[in-house]
Scaffold this active site. Sequence first.
Site, PDB file in Angstrom:
ATOM      1  N   ASP A   6      -2.271  -1.217  14.611  1.00  0.00           N
ATOM      2  CA  ASP A   6      -2.463  -0.382  13.513  1.00  0.00           C
ATOM      3  C   ASP A   6      -2.259   0.987  13.612  1.00  0.00           C
ATOM      4  OD1 ASP A   6      -5.051  -0.365  11.053  1.00  0.00           O
ATOM      5  OD2 ASP A   6      -3.208   0.517  10.952  1.00  0.00           O
ATOM      6  N   GLU A  55       1.661  -2.823  12.049  1.00  0.00           N
ATOM      7  CA  GLU A  55       1.304  -3.127  10.467  1.00  0.00           C
ATOM      8  C   GLU A  55       2.293  -2.634   9.685  1.00  0.00           C
ATOM      9  OE1 GLU A  55      -1.752  -0.538   9.043  1.00  0.00           O
ATOM     10  OE2 GLU A  55      -1.911  -1.590   7.168  1.00  0.00           O
ATOM     11  N   GLU A  56       3.107  -1.631  10.128  1.00  0.00           N
ATOM     12  CA  GLU A  56       4.091  -1.001   9.285  1.00  0.00           C
ATOM     13  C   GLU A  56       5.348  -1.750   9.347  1.00  0.00           C
ATOM     14  OE1 GLU A  56       1.002   1.356   7.761  1.00  0.00           O
ATOM     15  OE2 GLU A  56       3.087   0.658   6.939  1.00  0.00           O
ATOM     16  N   ASP A  99       0.888  -1.190  -0.015  1.00  0.00           N
ATOM     17  CA  ASP A  99       0.026  -0.070  -0.029  1.00  0.00           C
ATOM     18  C   ASP A  99       0.956   1.335   0.010  1.00  0.00           C
ATOM     19  OD1 ASP A  99      -1.966  -1.663   0.426  1.00  0.00           O
ATOM     20  OD2 ASP A  99      -1.654  -1.691   2.713  1.00  0.00           O
ATOM     21  N   ASP A 114       0.908   7.824   8.293  1.00  0.00           N
ATOM     22  CA  ASP A 114       1.116   6.154   8.761  1.00  0.00           C
ATOM     23  C   ASP A 114       2.585   6.288   9.579  1.00  0.00           C
ATOM     24  OD1 ASP A 114      -0.162   4.846   5.407  1.00  0.00           O
ATOM     25  OD2 ASP A 114      -0.930   4.585   7.711  1.00  0.00           O
ATOM     26  N   LEU A 167      -2.221   3.583  11.889  1.00  0.00           N
ATOM     27  CA  LEU A 167      -3.038   4.723  11.294  1.00  0.00           C
ATOM     28  C   LEU A 167      -3.977   3.871  10.422  1.00  0.00           C
ATOM     29  CD1 LEU A 167      -4.129   7.212   9.699  1.00  0.00           C
ATOM     30  CD2 LEU A 167      -2.858   7.794  11.631  1.00  0.00           C
ATOM     31  N   ASP A 168      -5.185   3.744  10.652  1.00  0.00           N
ATOM     32  CA  ASP A 168      -6.249   2.892  10.052  1.00  0.00           C
ATOM     33  C   ASP A 168      -7.216   3.738   8.781  1.00  0.00           C
ATOM     34  OD1 ASP A 168      -7.601   0.337   9.519  1.00  0.00           O
ATOM     35  OD2 ASP A 168      -9.141   1.861  10.304  1.00  0.00           O
ATOM     36  N   GLU A 184      -6.343  -5.890  13.369  1.00  0.00           N
ATOM     37  CA  GLU A 184      -7.659  -5.294  12.879  1.00  0.00           C
ATOM     38  C   GLU A 184      -8.616  -6.299  13.365  1.00  0.00           C
ATOM     39  OE1 GLU A 184      -6.324  -4.817   8.723  1.00  0.00           O
ATOM     40  OE2 GLU A 184      -6.443  -2.751   9.045  1.00  0.00           O
TER      41      GLU A 184
END
Length: 336
Positions: free
Chosen positions: A116, A94-95, A65, A71, A118-119, A280
């Site tokens: 996460d 997530e990153e 992404d 993020d 920044l969702d 998530e």
Amino acid sequence: MSKNKVITIERHIIEGERAHPGASGHFSGLLRDLTLAFKMIWREVSKAGLVNILGTLGRENIHGDDLKKLDLFADETIYRAMDHGGHLCVMASEENEDVLHIPENYPTGKYVLIYDPLDGSSNIDANITIGTIFSIYGRVTRSGQGTMVDCLQPGYKQVAAGYVVYGSSTMLVYTTGDGVHGFTLDPAIGEFLLSHENIRIPRRGSIYSVNEGNYHRWSDNLKKYISYLQEEDKTTGRPYSSRYIGALVGDVHRTLLYGGIFMYPADSKRPHGKLRLMYEGNPMAFLLEQAGGRATNGCERILDIQPRQLHQRVPLFLGSEEDVVIAEEFLQGKRT
Ligand code: AHG
Ligand code: MN
Ligand code: MN
């Protein structure tokens, strides 16, 4: 003092700990550090249009992404807020492909934080709702630096989970297994104040939330379920309304408060759906169950899934108990 007690999240956590004798106090310290990170992210989000923090970094994250500046800012802000408090033995985000270790010069603790940062990143530049999601476990390894083993735990072992929704107001919603509680940020004093105590989701709703752009990739059973939702309802005389923000935090927050169902199903291009289990699916499933709702992958309780990989994806159906049960009946071919 006015009859309406001012309950900050710190006070709520401490009073919650008092209710659990033997609590170490570590937990309130962990959540206090985490809320500082959320306020720092909120500060950037709330002025994102004014400073050079919008837009992409011109490279992709590990999922392919577009990596947004926010993020990365949120990811680093949470890590730096949490790496020195001595509450955690390991983190995962997530990153970052692999787990995130606690720097050698800091003590390790007994909890694990998976997040996460920044969702709903695709919403950032359009000033549409975004959020942060977190999930907390107790460590399983004995001491020292935590490992992937500490992270790959099934969702039912979470000790806390929650999200921050940066919307028209900024709210923190969390559970420690004793109900779901919402706190609204008062910018004037920089405190999250209790505004939604013991949130309970309606047993049935009248809103469904799914990205219908994927319709032609869906299974026939899922298509039958969507048609069912769109039929005139004999009792209410109207079909369900469709609402989709494209940020899990926003869609779940609305579902939690209004009822109904949120779905990110598997499809012909994504056999396991798009959303990730560990940061998530699991935290949202813990919250929904604690609010009296339900969360499955269409046939299995999300919280019972034994994770194999940190970033594994999972189909997600969550919301009002009766709505999710009906969805499962269609998905399993028991209802047409
Ligand atoms: P993230 O920004 O953390 O990668 O999450 C985006 C997710 C989730 O927030 C949302 O429900 C979903 O992507 C929306 O996906 P589509 O754009 O495919 O509908
Ligand atoms: Mn994200
Ligand atoms: Mn996300």
